[in-house]
Enzyme design. Structure first.
Site, PDB file in Angstrom:
ATOM      1  N   THR A  75      36.971  78.230  25.632  1.00  8.36           N
ATOM      2  CA  THR A  75      37.359  76.841  26.589  1.00  8.36           C
ATOM      3  C   THR A  75      36.240  76.913  27.697  1.00  8.36           C
ATOM      4  O   THR A  75      35.238  77.651  27.596  1.00  8.36           O
ATOM      5  CB  THR A  75      38.884  77.193  27.229  1.00  8.36           C
ATOM      6  N   ASN A  76      36.773  76.327  28.907  1.00  9.25           N
ATOM      7  CA  ASN A  76      35.888  76.218  30.084  1.00  9.25           C
ATOM      8  C   ASN A  76      36.457  76.241  31.419  1.00  9.25           C
ATOM      9  O   ASN A  76      37.918  76.163  31.411  1.00  9.25           O
ATOM     10  CB  ASN A  76      34.769  75.041  30.107  1.00  9.25           C
ATOM     11  N   ARG A  77      35.849  76.080  32.593  1.00  7.86           N
ATOM     12  CA  ARG A  77      36.696  76.306  33.876  1.00  7.86           C
ATOM     13  C   ARG A  77      37.286  74.857  34.404  1.00  7.86           C
ATOM     14  O   ARG A  77      37.541  74.993  35.616  1.00  7.86           O
ATOM     15  CB  ARG A  77      35.709  76.987  35.063  1.00  7.86           C
TER      16      ARG A  77
END
Ligand code: CTP
Length: 214
Positions: free
Chosen positions: A25-27
Site C-alpha cells: 500500500t502507500n501513505r
C-alpha cells in the site's frame, strides 16, 4: 454558478494483496479526497466517493463505496462514471500489484524473496478514453521534479480537463498524510493557477470553486 448532477471522486490508497495477511500500500490518508467530496456535496445533486481503506468519516450527503484493490477501484469508478458530469481522481492508486496472490500465508525461508509485480489498470486513463462530451475529468499529479512539465504531459496523455499538480519533494508543501497542501492547477489550454499552502478543507473548497467557475 454551474450546476452538477453527479460528482464522482476517488480517495485514499489501494491495497494489493500478497497473501491473506500481507499487502502493498502507500501513505495516502484520503484527507484531500474526502475534503473534495465534502466541498462537492454542496454544489451537486449527488456526490459519490470511491474510497480505499482510510480512517475518516464519510461527509454528510455523500454516498461512499469502499474498495481495497486498484482493480476494485477501477470497477467502481467506471460503473459510476457513466452519468457523472465531474470526476476527480484523487486516489493514490498502486501502479503495480503482486503477480501471484498466495492462497495461504507465505512461509519464510533462509534466502532472499523476490516478489514479481505486474501493472494495474490506469483508471484515470480509462476514464479519459471513455470521456463523454460535457463530462469534466480531473486528476492529481504527485511529482518530485519537473512538476509542471510532468503534470502537463499527464493531462495530455490521460485526456484530462484539469490536472492538479502537487509537489511532494518537500514536506513544507504538504501532501501525503498531512493536513495541509499546496497545488497548481493546469487546464487544457495550459493556463495555470497557483493555490498556496492551506488546510486541505480550504484547498478543496478553492479547487471545487475554481473548476465550477471555469
Ligand atoms: N492513477 C490512476 N490509476 C493508476 C495510477 C494513477 O487512476 N493505476 C491516477 C491517480 O489517481 C492520479 C493520476 O493518475 O489522479 C496521476 O497519478 P500519478 O501516480 O501521479 O501518475 P502516474 O500516472 O502513475 O505516472 P507516474 O507514475 O509516471 O508519475
Amino acid at each position: 454558478m454551474k450546476h452538477f448532477k453527479k460528482i464522482l471522486i476517488s480517495a485514499g490508497p489501494t491495497r494489493e494483496k500478497i497473501d491473506p495477511v500481507r499487502f502493498i500500500t502507500n501513505r495516502s490518508s484520503g484527507k484531500m479526497g474526502y475534503a473534495l467530496a465534502e466541498a462537492a456535496s454542496s454544489i451537486a445533486d449527488e456526490t459519490v466517493l470511491v474510497s480505499g481503506p482510510v480512517n475518516l468519516d464519510v461527509p454528510a450527503n455523500v454516498r461512499c463505496i469502499n474498495v481495497e484493490s486498484a482493480a476494485e477501484m477501477a470497477r467502481a469508478m467506471l460503473d459510476e462514471a457513466d452519468n457523472a458530469d465531474l470526476i476527480i481522481m484523487c486516489a493514490a492508486v498502486a501502479d503495480y500489484r503482486p503477480k501471484f496472490v498466495h492462497e495461504n500465508k507465505m512461509k519464510k525461508s533462509d534466502g532472499d524473496l523476490t516478489l514479481v509485480l505486474e501493472r494495474t489498470e490506469d483508471i484515470l486513463k480509462s476514464l479519459g478514453a471513455a470521456k463523454k462530451t460535457n463530462q469534466i475529468l480531473a486528476g492529481f499529479a504527485a511529482e518530485t521534479n519537473d512538476i509542471l512539465q510532468n503534470a502537463k504531459s499527464k493531462l495530455e496523455r490521460k485526456n484530462l480537463d484539469f490536472i492538479i499538480a502537487n509537489d511532494v519533494s518537500s514536506s513544507s508543501s504538504g501532501g501525503f498524510g498531512k493536513d495541509q497542501n499546496a497545488v497548481t492547477i493546469i487546464d487544457r489550454s495550459g493556463r495555470m493557477e497557483v493555490f498556496e499552502l492551506c488546510s486541505k478543507k480550504e484547498l478543496a473548497e478553492q479547487i471545487i470553486e475554481y473548476i465550477v467557475s471555469f
